[in-house]
Write a protein that holds these residues in place. Structure first.
Motif, short mmCIF file in Angstrom:
data_model
loop_
_atom_site.label_atom_id
_atom_site.label_comp_id
_atom_site.label_asym_id
_atom_site.label_seq_id
_atom_site.Cartn_x
_atom_site.Cartn_y
_atom_site.Cartn_z
N GLY A 4 -5.38 -15.03 2.35
CA GLY A 4 -4.85 -15.27 3.55
C GLY A 4 -3.41 -14.91 3.42
O GLY A 4 -2.57 -14.64 4.46
N GLY A 5 -2.79 -14.90 2.42
CA GLY A 5 -1.49 -14.41 1.92
C GLY A 5 -1.18 -13.15 1.94
O GLY A 5 -1.97 -12.45 2.10
N PHE A 6 0.14 -12.67 1.65
CA PHE A 6 0.38 -11.43 1.59
C PHE A 6 -0.40 -10.54 0.47
O PHE A 6 -0.87 -9.45 0.50
N SER A 7 -0.51 -11.16 -0.82
CA SER A 7 -0.80 -10.56 -2.03
C SER A 7 -2.46 -10.58 -1.72
O SER A 7 -3.16 -9.34 -1.98
N ALA A 67 -0.81 0.26 2.06
CA ALA A 67 -0.96 -0.85 1.80
C ALA A 67 -0.06 -1.23 0.39
O ALA A 67 0.44 -2.23 0.30
N VAL A 68 -0.03 -0.13 -0.59
CA VAL A 68 0.76 -0.44 -1.62
C VAL A 68 2.24 -0.48 -1.35
O VAL A 68 2.98 -1.62 -1.75
N TYR A 188 -3.82 -5.20 10.50
CA TYR A 188 -3.07 -5.89 11.42
C TYR A 188 -2.37 -6.99 10.94
O TYR A 188 -1.19 -7.43 11.07
N ARG A 189 -3.03 -7.89 10.20
CA ARG A 189 -2.60 -8.95 9.82
C ARG A 189 -1.67 -8.65 8.71
O ARG A 189 -0.53 -9.45 8.51
N TYR A 190 -1.78 -7.57 7.73
CA TYR A 190 -0.92 -7.44 6.57
C TYR A 190 0.30 -6.84 7.33
O TYR A 190 1.51 -7.10 6.59
N ARG A 191 0.18 -5.99 8.32
CA ARG A 191 1.56 -5.35 8.76
C ARG A 191 2.59 -6.54 9.28
O ARG A 191 3.74 -6.38 9.36
N ASN A 192 2.07 -7.60 9.79
CA ASN A 192 2.78 -8.60 10.31
C ASN A 192 3.10 -9.77 9.28
O ASN A 192 3.62 -10.72 9.86
#
Length: 204
Positions: A4-7, A67-68, A188-192
């Protein structure tokens, strides 16, 4: 770091796009294999399969780079394209699963009349001539037409497999459509999310 985190979001998105890359290479490989072994001679069919493979490969490449690098613009376009692909693929998959036998026959007959090279492949591989009836004066590449053996029409033979093939294609399409909506949600989640390695006050 907990999922759920960034990584975790980054790794899941990369893994999903690696899966899309493998599928795209598989599609291109199947088309090349069909041409190499003479199973498919229709350039239109091969061209469509290869075009889908290249399109999927490019989408996966955009998603992987975004993503990278946590690139906002690439991730935005990737999310939009993936959403559009999901809508089209989900609709087509549901249509494949909803077709009854009569509609399947009509669809097969339209395809039969519009693709001469694919028609020849079917007649040669299934050893049948004509869709619903066969005129001995017509050209047919099936082995039965070159002998005294009576050739059967192709419609009943194709009809036996059409339902199974459509269900298989519809099921696979539904599976990948749900992976696409998963990709949209992950993107969407990763962008924010903020990159923890960057300046904590910066929003990348």
């Amino acid at each position: 770091m907990v999922c759920g985190g960034f990584s975790c979001s980054k790794n899941c998105l990369c893994a999903l796009n690696l899966l899309y890359t493998l599928v795209s290479l598989l599609l291109i490989g199947i088309a090349a294999w069909g041409i190499g072994f003479g199973l498919i001679s229709s350039l239109r069919v091969v061209g469509v399969v290869i075009a889908v493979g290249i399109f999927l490969f490019l989408i996966a490449l955009v998603g992987l780079i975004g993503a990278v690098k946590h690139h906002q613009v690439l991730l935005f376009f990737y999310m939009i394209i993936l959403l559009l692909v999901f809508i089209v693929q989900f609709s087509v998959s549901c249509a494949c699963l909803a077709l009854n036998r009569e509609q399947q026959g009509q669809l097969l007959e339209v395809g039969w009349n519009n693709t001469a090279s694919a028609r020849n492949d079917i007649q040669r591989n299934l050893n049948c001539c004509g869709f619903r009836s066969y005129n001995p004066n017509d050209t047919c590449p099936a082995s039965c037409a070159k002998s005294t053996q009576k050739c059967s029409s192709c419609a009943p033979i194709i009809g036996e497999y059409a339902g199974e093939v459509l269900r298989f294609v519809g099921g696979i399409g539904l599976f990948f459509s749900f992976t696409e909506i998963l990709g949209v949600w992950l993107t969407y989640r990763y962008r924010n999310q903020k990159d923890p390695r960057a300046n904590p006050s910066a929003f990348l």
